[in-house]
Design a protein around this motif. Structure first.
Motif, PDB file in Angstrom:
ATOM      1  N   LEU A   1      39.157  42.793  16.546  1.00 31.13           N
ATOM      2  CA  LEU A   1      38.671  42.981  17.913  1.00 31.13           C
ATOM      3  C   LEU A   1      37.761  41.835  18.336  1.00 31.13           C
ATOM      4  N   VAL A   2      36.839  41.445  17.474  1.00 29.69           N
ATOM      5  CA  VAL A   2      35.904  40.363  17.797  1.00 29.69           C
ATOM      6  C   VAL A   2      36.654  39.043  17.954  1.00 29.69           C
ATOM      7  N   ARG A   3      37.601  38.785  17.070  1.00 30.47           N
ATOM      8  CA  ARG A   3      38.384  37.551  17.186  1.00 30.47           C
ATOM      9  C   ARG A   3      39.226  37.541  18.456  1.00 30.47           C
ATOM     10  N   PHE A   4      39.793  38.690  18.811  1.00 25.06           N
ATOM     11  CA  PHE A   4      40.582  38.776  20.044  1.00 25.06           C
ATOM     12  C   PHE A   4      39.713  38.490  21.259  1.00 25.06           C
ATOM     13  N   ILE A   5      38.512  39.046  21.302  1.00 28.41           N
ATOM     14  CA  ILE A   5      37.599  38.813  22.424  1.00 28.41           C
ATOM     15  C   ILE A   5      37.206  37.339  22.498  1.00 28.41           C
ATOM     16  N   ALA A   6      36.943  36.723  21.335  1.00 27.46           N
ATOM     17  CA  ALA A   6      36.563  35.312  21.312  1.00 27.46           C
ATOM     18  C   ALA A   6      37.697  34.423  21.821  1.00 27.46           C
ATOM     19  N   VAL A   7      38.912  34.699  21.366  1.00 27.87           N
ATOM     20  CA  VAL A   7      40.056  33.896  21.810  1.00 27.87           C
ATOM     21  C   VAL A   7      40.325  34.132  23.291  1.00 27.87           C
ATOM     22  N   ALA A   8      40.127  35.355  23.772  1.00 22.95           N
ATOM     23  CA  ALA A   8      40.311  35.639  25.188  1.00 22.95           C
ATOM     24  C   ALA A   8      39.282  34.889  26.033  1.00 22.95           C
ATOM     25  N   LEU A   9      38.040  34.815  25.582  1.00 25.20           N
ATOM     26  CA  LEU A   9      37.017  34.061  26.306  1.00 25.20           C
ATOM     27  C   LEU A   9      37.344  32.575  26.339  1.00 25.20           C
ATOM     28  N   ILE A  10      37.788  32.036  25.220  1.00 23.90           N
ATOM     29  CA  ILE A  10      38.150  30.625  25.167  1.00 23.90           C
ATOM     30  C   ILE A  10      39.350  30.357  26.065  1.00 23.90           C
ATOM     31  N   GLY A  11      40.348  31.219  26.000  1.00 21.80           N
ATOM     32  CA  GLY A  11      41.532  31.054  26.844  1.00 21.80           C
ATOM     33  C   GLY A  11      41.202  31.141  28.321  1.00 21.80           C
ATOM     34  N   LEU A  12      40.356  32.073  28.681  1.00 24.85           N
ATOM     35  CA  LEU A  12      39.945  32.212  30.077  1.00 24.85           C
ATOM     36  C   LEU A  12      39.174  30.980  30.547  1.00 24.85           C
ATOM     37  N   GLY A  13      38.319  30.460  29.693  1.00 25.11           N
ATOM     38  CA  GLY A  13      37.582  29.247  30.043  1.00 25.11           C
ATOM     39  C   GLY A  13      38.499  28.057  30.247  1.00 25.11           C
ATOM     40  N   VAL A  14      39.503  27.921  29.368  1.00 18.22           N
ATOM     41  CA  VAL A  14      40.452  26.810  29.504  1.00 18.22           C
ATOM     42  C   VAL A  14      41.263  26.950  30.787  1.00 18.22           C
ATOM     43  N   ILE A  15      41.721  28.153  31.074  1.00 14.87           N
ATOM     44  CA  ILE A  15      42.508  28.382  32.284  1.00 14.87           C
ATOM     45  C   ILE A  15      41.674  28.117  33.536  1.00 14.87           C
TER      46      ILE A  15
ATOM     47  N   LEU B   1      30.719  27.107  34.838  1.00 13.66           N
ATOM     48  CA  LEU B   1      31.113  28.467  34.466  1.00 13.66           C
ATOM     49  C   LEU B   1      32.212  28.521  33.410  1.00 13.66           C
ATOM     50  N   PRO B   2      33.282  27.729  33.514  1.00  8.79           N
ATOM     51  CA  PRO B   2      34.267  27.744  32.425  1.00  8.79           C
ATOM     52  C   PRO B   2      33.721  27.206  31.109  1.00  8.79           C
ATOM     53  N   VAL B   3      32.817  26.243  31.180  1.00  7.93           N
ATOM     54  CA  VAL B   3      32.233  25.712  29.953  1.00  7.93           C
ATOM     55  C   VAL B   3      31.370  26.778  29.276  1.00  7.93           C
ATOM     56  N   ILE B   4      30.686  27.593  30.064  1.00  6.70           N
ATOM     57  CA  ILE B   4      29.905  28.697  29.497  1.00  6.70           C
ATOM     58  C   ILE B   4      30.832  29.667  28.766  1.00  6.70           C
ATOM     59  N   LEU B   5      31.987  29.965  29.370  1.00 10.07           N
ATOM     60  CA  LEU B   5      32.954  30.839  28.696  1.00 10.07           C
ATOM     61  C   LEU B   5      33.457  30.222  27.399  1.00 10.07           C
ATOM     62  N   LEU B   6      33.722  28.915  27.410  1.00 13.69           N
ATOM     63  CA  LEU B   6      34.179  28.237  26.203  1.00 13.69           C
ATOM     64  C   LEU B   6      33.126  28.278  25.099  1.00 13.69           C
ATOM     65  N   VAL B   7      31.892  28.004  25.452  1.00 13.69           N
ATOM     66  CA  VAL B   7      30.808  28.006  24.464  1.00 13.69           C
ATOM     67  C   VAL B   7      30.560  29.413  23.935  1.00 13.69           C
ATOM     68  N   LEU B   8      30.588  30.396  24.823  1.00 17.44           N
ATOM     69  CA  LEU B   8      30.395  31.780  24.401  1.00 17.44           C
ATOM     70  C   LEU B   8      31.517  32.234  23.475  1.00 17.44           C
ATOM     71  N   GLY B   9      32.747  31.882  23.804  1.00 17.75           N
ATOM     72  CA  GLY B   9      33.875  32.226  22.944  1.00 17.75           C
ATOM     73  C   GLY B   9      33.793  31.555  21.590  1.00 17.75           C
ATOM     74  N   ALA B  10      33.383  30.288  21.572  1.00 12.86           N
ATOM     75  CA  ALA B  10      33.233  29.584  20.295  1.00 12.86           C
ATOM     76  C   ALA B  10      32.121  30.196  19.455  1.00 12.86           C
ATOM     77  N   ALA B  11      31.020  30.579  20.093  1.00 15.93           N
ATOM     78  CA  ALA B  11      29.915  31.204  19.358  1.00 15.93           C
ATOM     79  C   ALA B  11      30.336  32.552  18.784  1.00 15.93           C
ATOM     80  N   VAL B  12      31.084  33.328  19.552  1.00 17.31           N
ATOM     81  CA  VAL B  12      31.562  34.628  19.055  1.00 17.31           C
ATOM     82  C   VAL B  12      32.543  34.421  17.920  1.00 17.31           C
ATOM     83  N   LEU B  13      33.386  33.402  18.010  1.00 20.57           N
ATOM     84  CA  LEU B  13      34.354  33.124  16.951  1.00 20.57           C
ATOM     85  C   LEU B  13      33.653  32.671  15.674  1.00 20.57           C
ATOM     86  N   ILE B  14      32.591  31.890  15.809  1.00 18.92           N
ATOM     87  CA  ILE B  14      31.840  31.440  14.631  1.00 18.92           C
ATOM     88  C   ILE B  14      31.124  32.607  13.971  1.00 18.92           C
TER      89      ILE B  14
END
Length: 76
Positions: A11-25, A48-61
């Motif tokens: 679940l946590v990995r899915f949320i992290a990848v979704a945040l990263i994907g949303l930021g990229v899109i 705003l997209p960079v915040i999503l990317l950083v948040l997703g990377a932090a959750v993934l780490i």
């Protein structure tokens, strides 16, 4: 690793990848829109997209510790 912790990790990995994907899109759509209108990319459209990317990377780490915390909360 037991089943609840494995499920929480997925679940946590899915949320992290979704945040990263949303930021990229969002970042690519903002860039495409600004290039189509021949305008510069505004800072708000970039931040705003960079915040999503950083948040997703932090959750993934931190996925392991977050999954352990979630499974401990569900066990209580």
């Amino acid at each position: 690793m037991d089943a609840p912790q494995r499920g929480a990790l997925m679940l946590v990995r899915f949320i992290a990848v979704a945040l990263i994907g949303l930021g990229v899109i969002e970042l690519s759509l903002s860039w495409l829109e600004s290039s189509a209108h021949h305008a510069s990319l505004r800072i708000f459209d970039f931040v705003l997209p960079v915040i999503l990317l950083v948040l997703g990377a932090a959750v993934l780490i931190k996925a392991g510790s977050l999954a352990e915390w979630i499974s401990n909360k569900l066990d209580e």
